[in-house]
Design an enzyme around this catalytic site. Structure first.
Site, PDB file in Angstrom:
ATOM      1  N   GLU A   1      40.806  33.590  58.839  1.00  0.00           N
ATOM      2  CA  GLU A   1      41.436  33.480  57.527  1.00  0.00           C
ATOM      3  C   GLU A   1      40.492  34.069  56.483  1.00  0.00           C
ATOM      4  OE1 GLU A   1      41.787  29.543  55.722  1.00  0.00           O
ATOM      5  OE2 GLU A   1      43.825  30.072  55.129  1.00  0.00           O
TER       6      GLU A   1
ATOM      7  N   LYS B   1      39.199  13.736  44.393  1.00  0.00           N
ATOM      8  CA  LYS B   1      38.078  14.647  44.118  1.00  0.00           C
ATOM      9  C   LYS B   1      38.580  16.083  44.073  1.00  0.00           C
ATOM     10  CE  LYS B   1      35.169  17.096  46.327  1.00  0.00           C
ATOM     11  NZ  LYS B   1      35.011  18.247  45.411  1.00  0.00           N
TER      12      LYS B   1
ATOM     13  N   GLU C   1      45.800  19.384  55.450  1.00  0.00           N
ATOM     14  CA  GLU C   1      46.535  20.641  55.248  1.00  0.00           C
ATOM     15  C   GLU C   1      45.478  21.736  55.216  1.00  0.00           C
ATOM     16  OE1 GLU C   1      47.806  23.792  53.781  1.00  0.00           O
ATOM     17  OE2 GLU C   1      48.191  22.731  51.899  1.00  0.00           O
TER      18      GLU C   1
ATOM     19  N   CYS D   1      46.921  29.351  51.604  1.00  0.00           N
ATOM     20  CA  CYS D   1      46.763  29.009  53.021  1.00  0.00           C
ATOM     21  C   CYS D   1      47.891  29.605  53.851  1.00  0.00           C
ATOM     22  CB  CYS D   1      46.694  27.510  53.185  1.00  0.00           C
ATOM     23  SG  CYS D   1      47.938  26.650  52.229  1.00  0.00           S
TER      24      CYS D   1
HETATM   25  P1  NAP Z   1      36.594  23.761  51.481  1.00  0.00           P
HETATM   26  O1  NAP Z   1      35.129  23.871  51.567  1.00  0.00           O
HETATM   27  O2  NAP Z   1      37.356  23.312  52.644  1.00  0.00           O
HETATM   28  O3  NAP Z   1      36.901  22.811  50.226  1.00  0.00           O
HETATM   29  C1  NAP Z   1      38.084  22.061  50.029  1.00  0.00           C
HETATM   30  C2  NAP Z   1      37.720  20.719  49.408  1.00  0.00           C
HETATM   31  O4  NAP Z   1      36.883  19.974  50.310  1.00  0.00           O
HETATM   32  C3  NAP Z   1      36.907  20.837  48.131  1.00  0.00           C
HETATM   33  O5  NAP Z   1      37.227  19.798  47.237  1.00  0.00           O
HETATM   34  C4  NAP Z   1      35.497  20.677  48.649  1.00  0.00           C
HETATM   35  O6  NAP Z   1      34.589  20.286  47.675  1.00  0.00           O
HETATM   36  C5  NAP Z   1      35.677  19.606  49.685  1.00  0.00           C
HETATM   37  N1  NAP Z   1      34.622  19.538  50.682  1.00  0.00           N
HETATM   38  C6  NAP Z   1      33.761  20.498  51.094  1.00  0.00           C
HETATM   39  N2  NAP Z   1      32.925  20.016  52.029  1.00  0.00           N
HETATM   40  C7  NAP Z   1      33.244  18.723  52.216  1.00  0.00           C
HETATM   41  C8  NAP Z   1      32.739  17.693  53.052  1.00  0.00           C
HETATM   42  N3  NAP Z   1      31.735  17.901  53.880  1.00  0.00           N
HETATM   43  N4  NAP Z   1      33.311  16.479  52.996  1.00  0.00           N
HETATM   44  C9  NAP Z   1      34.340  16.237  52.152  1.00  0.00           C
HETATM   45  N5  NAP Z   1      34.852  17.181  51.327  1.00  0.00           N
HETATM   46  C10 NAP Z   1      34.321  18.404  51.363  1.00  0.00           C
HETATM   47  O7  NAP Z   1      37.190  25.084  50.996  1.00  0.00           O
HETATM   48  P2  NAP Z   1      36.419  26.169  50.136  1.00  0.00           P
HETATM   49  O8  NAP Z   1      34.961  26.219  50.384  1.00  0.00           O
HETATM   50  O9  NAP Z   1      36.816  25.910  48.739  1.00  0.00           O
HETATM   51  O10 NAP Z   1      37.037  27.465  50.722  1.00  0.00           O
HETATM   52  C11 NAP Z   1      36.595  27.943  51.973  1.00  0.00           C
HETATM   53  C12 NAP Z   1      37.748  28.432  52.768  1.00  0.00           C
HETATM   54  O11 NAP Z   1      38.684  27.364  52.954  1.00  0.00           O
HETATM   55  C13 NAP Z   1      38.578  29.475  52.101  1.00  0.00           C
HETATM   56  O12 NAP Z   1      38.042  30.725  52.166  1.00  0.00           O
HETATM   57  C14 NAP Z   1      39.851  29.329  52.864  1.00  0.00           C
HETATM   58  O13 NAP Z   1      39.749  29.952  54.099  1.00  0.00           O
HETATM   59  C15 NAP Z   1      39.970  27.869  53.064  1.00  0.00           C
HETATM   60  N6  NAP Z   1      40.827  27.208  52.060  1.00  0.00           N
HETATM   61  C16 NAP Z   1      42.032  26.781  52.457  1.00  0.00           C
HETATM   62  C17 NAP Z   1      42.855  26.186  51.540  1.00  0.00           C
HETATM   63  C18 NAP Z   1      44.201  25.675  51.898  1.00  0.00           C
HETATM   64  O14 NAP Z   1      45.001  25.420  51.010  1.00  0.00           O
HETATM   65  N7  NAP Z   1      44.497  25.477  53.157  1.00  0.00           N
HETATM   66  C19 NAP Z   1      42.462  26.024  50.221  1.00  0.00           C
HETATM   67  C20 NAP Z   1      41.189  26.457  49.851  1.00  0.00           C
HETATM   68  C21 NAP Z   1      40.383  27.034  50.801  1.00  0.00           C
HETATM   69  P3  NAP Z   1      33.773  21.423  46.871  1.00  0.00           P
HETATM   70  O15 NAP Z   1      34.785  22.359  46.341  1.00  0.00           O
HETATM   71  O16 NAP Z   1      33.107  20.664  45.836  1.00  0.00           O
HETATM   72  O17 NAP Z   1      32.858  22.022  47.879  1.00  0.00           O
END
Ligand code: NAP
Ligand code: MG
Length: 532
Positions: free
Chosen positions: A436, A229, A304, A339
């Protein structure tokens, strides 16, 4: 905060999603379309115009509900494409397809060298389509096309090439055993390394193609079948990669790609009882939700997650300009949406002013613009939500009394642009120091006593990465050994390779991506004992 964020996102999404309609929601006011043209994206234009579906059991199919949602270009908030708004039912169909492919299909029984050759071909196809993939990635994520072309795309190809080599090297051991209650018996005992089974993979938006490669490469070389996904913000290169996987000859059902939102499609995948393992990259908050969701059938989990990485510059660094350029790259690469971003710059007091001024000078020179513009060095943030999140942190830092050396505001234009930002005079308790931000914002702190440095550097719930800049090689090694982080870069930053394990200590995750270590997470070990 995250809970509020998630529920507001869900509410907006139900408005945004539609039954094949245009799906425009309140988060993105309808804009005059700045549609990509054959001139602006010559390699990707035709593909972008084609309808987008899920890949399930080797076929491209709409969501069972018929719903779609819009995918935006963050440079101008225009709609790039519509993709399936998948839910539990689509995940169920994709998991069933992966299960059939795993149980009855040829993939895990295929000769390892055939599996390896197929994955090598995927790497080749990525390189053959490098310009097209870079265009799609730039449009969808906002990053400069030139960066996607020299970094994201070749790294993704390299990951498949590297993992292709492992297909023939997944080996067990022979183990001499001495069973105490069978003194006269003889045994031949050995281990087999077998695929885990059906793997659910959930990836973020910051490196969409590369994160798909990091996840798919090790899963496939070890013989697993996958449901992937992609992030709602950036599903496009994963869909194009799905086509390339089929072109390479991947049997049906081995990789299934389902677009949708995290709270619906992602949550259904993490909780599905017929999924043997879930691999997730994203925020630490959602990582926790994944762990809870996985508890039902106790599926394996690898994570991760986020980071707040210290980047430490000593006065004995020698080439201060190189350290300054390195510190700027550590935070501003990919607009700070990494990240492992070096978001806490810790500088020995004697050179603090010079380093901060130098990094700020780099920040001021960065040319912001749409990713497709050849002069652009930094594109927009990925989405309106991320833009709000980063600008909120910027304002919070000001309210808490930090000093902004440069930046701290949104930048002009219709897209989600923010100024590269350097902050000093911070306190350990400030949210911009602890949390972060995932944007181009670095907080700089001076240090005087090296003995305090380690505890300050490690004073974070995260442990993903760190940087050390010094010419004193013994000191560099000492500090690298003390830092609680999965990667330490010495006199460099943001160096990645398919052969290097990457992952986090503490709340930055479970397990490692890449290198041979990742293969542990995609294999089960079976002990076999033969009585002789
Ligand atoms: P996120 O919400 O953690 O999303 C990452 C992935 O998880 C996306 O595919 C997301 O889908 C999915 N997801 C969200 N809620 C879920 C749930 N309840 N169950 C299963 N999967 C779920 O990250 P984000 O909202 O894109 O970003 C928020 C923050 O995360 C950023 O500001 C940053 O701090 C952090 N982040 C970290 C990394 C990293 O590489 N470590 C990468 C991106 C973001 P959807 O996109 O469809 O919601
Ligand atoms: Mg997008």
């Amino acid at each position: 905060m995250k809970t509020a964020l998630l529920s507001s996102r869900l509410a907006t999404r139900s408005l945004k999603s539609s039954h094949g309609g245009n799906g425009h929601g309140p988060r993105h006011a309808r804009r005059a379309s700045c549609a990509p043209t054959a001139a602006s994206v010559p390699h990707a234009f035709a593909w972008l115009k084609r309808p987008k579906h899920n890949l399930i059991a080797g076929r491209w199919v709409p969501a069972a509900s018929g719903k779609v949602f819009d995918v935006f270009n963050p440079a101008d908030a225009s709609v790039l494409a519509r993709v399936p708004d998948s839910d539990k039912e689509d995940i169920h169909r994709a998991v069933a397809a992966a299960r059939r492919a795993f149980d009855a299909g040829p993939w895990r029984r295929m000769k390892p060298n055939e599996r390896g050759k197929l994955l090598w071909r995927v790497g080749d196809l990525i390189l053959e389509h490098a310009d097209e993939l870079a265009e799609i990635e730039s449009l969808d994520n906002g990053k400069p096309r030139a960066v996607a072309r020299v970094a994201d795309v070749p790294l993704a190809a390299d990951l498949f090439h590297y993992m292709a080599g492992w297909a023939t090297k997944i080996e067990g051991h022979t183990i001499p055993i001495s069973v105490p209650y069978a003194p006269d018996a003889r045994f031949h005992a050995f281990t087999l390394r077998e695929p885990v089974g059906v793997v659910g993979q959930i990836i973020p938006w910051n490196f969409p193609l590369l994160m798909a490669a990091w996840k798919l490469g090790p899963a496939l070389t070890t013989g697993n079948c996958v449901v992937l996904k992609p992030a709602e913000q950036t599903p496009l290169t994963a869909l194009r990669l799905g086509e390339l996987l089929l072109e390479a000859g991947l049997p049906e059902g081995v990789v299934n790609i389902v677009t949708g939102f995290g709270e619906t499609a992602g949550a259904a995948l993490a909780a599905h009882d017929d999924v043997d393992k879930v691999a997730f990259t994203g925020s630490t908050e959602v990582g926790r939700l994944i762990v809870h969701a996985a508890a039902g059938n106790l599926k394996k989990v690898s994570l991760e997650l986020g980071g707040k990485s210290p980047n430490i510059v000593f006065k004995d660094v020698g080439d201060l300009d190189a350290a300054i350029a390195g510190a700027a790259n550590a935070i501003f690469f990919n607009h700070g949406q990494c990240c492992c971003a070096g978001s806490r710059l810790m500088v020995e007091k004697d050179v603090f002013d010079a380093v901060v001024a130098g990094v700020a000078a780099h920040a001021k020179k960065i040319k912001l613009g749409p990713g497709l513009d050849p002069g652009t060095q930094m594109g927009p943030l990925v989405s309106e939500e991320q833009f709000r999140r980063v600008t909120n942190y910027m304002h919070q830092g000001k309210q808490e009394g930090a000093c902004y050396v440069t930046g701290g505001e949104k930048a002009g234009g219709r897209g989600y642009f923010v100024q590269p930002t350097v902050v000093k005079d911070v306190k350990p308790s400030m949210s911009i120091v602890r949390e972060e931000i995932f944007g181009p914002v670095v907080v700089a702190e001076p240090f005087t006593k090296p003995e305090e440095l380690i505890s300050r550097a490690n004073d974070t719930p995260y442990g993903l990465a760190a940087g050390v800049w010094t010419r004193d090689i013994a000191k560099a090694h000492r500090i690298a050994a003390e830092l609680r982080a999965g990667t330490v870069w010495i006199n460099c930053y943001n160096v990645f390779d398919a052969a290097l394990p990457f992952g986090g200590y503490k709340q930055s995750g479970w397990g490692r991506e890449m290198g041979h270590e990742v293969l542990e997470h995609y294999t089960e070990t079976k002990a076999v004992v033969v009585g002789l």
